[in-house]
Design an enzyme around this catalytic site. Sequence first.
Site: not given
Length: 217
Positions: A8, A33, A35, A37, A66, A68, A137, A175, A177
């Site tokens: 990511s 990856h 993200d 947002m 992804h 979001m 998630m 995805d 931690g």
Amino acid sequence: MKNTISASILNSDFGNLESEIHKAEKAGVDWIHLDIMDGHFVPNISFGPHIVSICRKITNLPLDVHLMISDPEKYIEHFADAGADYISVHVENNPHIHRTLQTIRLLDKHPGIVINPGTPIESIYGVLDSIDFVLLMSVNPGFGGQAFIPETLNKIERLSKVFLERKLNIPIEVDGGINENTAIQARSAGANILVAGSFIFKNKLGISKAVKLLSTG
């Protein structure tokens, strides 16, 4: 099913994005990856199709996008045109999720369904025939660097069992931690694709060592 590492770029050094991606690529990551947002569906704003198109020029690795965002169906074509290979959308914000997944498929991309930590896995049972992967998630979406939510392991195990019972060959992506320890736990529970951002790009040991730890974990 092959174990996949999706790096990511959310916590990468955007001032040296090309170098960061090439380092991750050389280290052996399988996907990149991204993200996306919008500050509405999740409490953060990241980037849009333009960054996806830049990444497409930098690497030939599959781009794992992804979404979001609110009303993802309005923007899917933009991300597909920008070079996304895998496009995942949340079940929580889309009453017409089946149509959205069909749209991704019609654009010749791999559709994925995403569920947040507080969302039951049963919510996606109705679209299992329409997806190529599931993204669970393991943190509340919106920010990188959060700690893995242990309850996710139970969801991975339960979903793996459902897929086995139904004879479905659907990879499970996780995805949030992910580090050398949670990678082992997630894989043991049945995950096939691990997304890691901070652990790769902010690791004091360096990108190459971080990816090696994830790969051997």
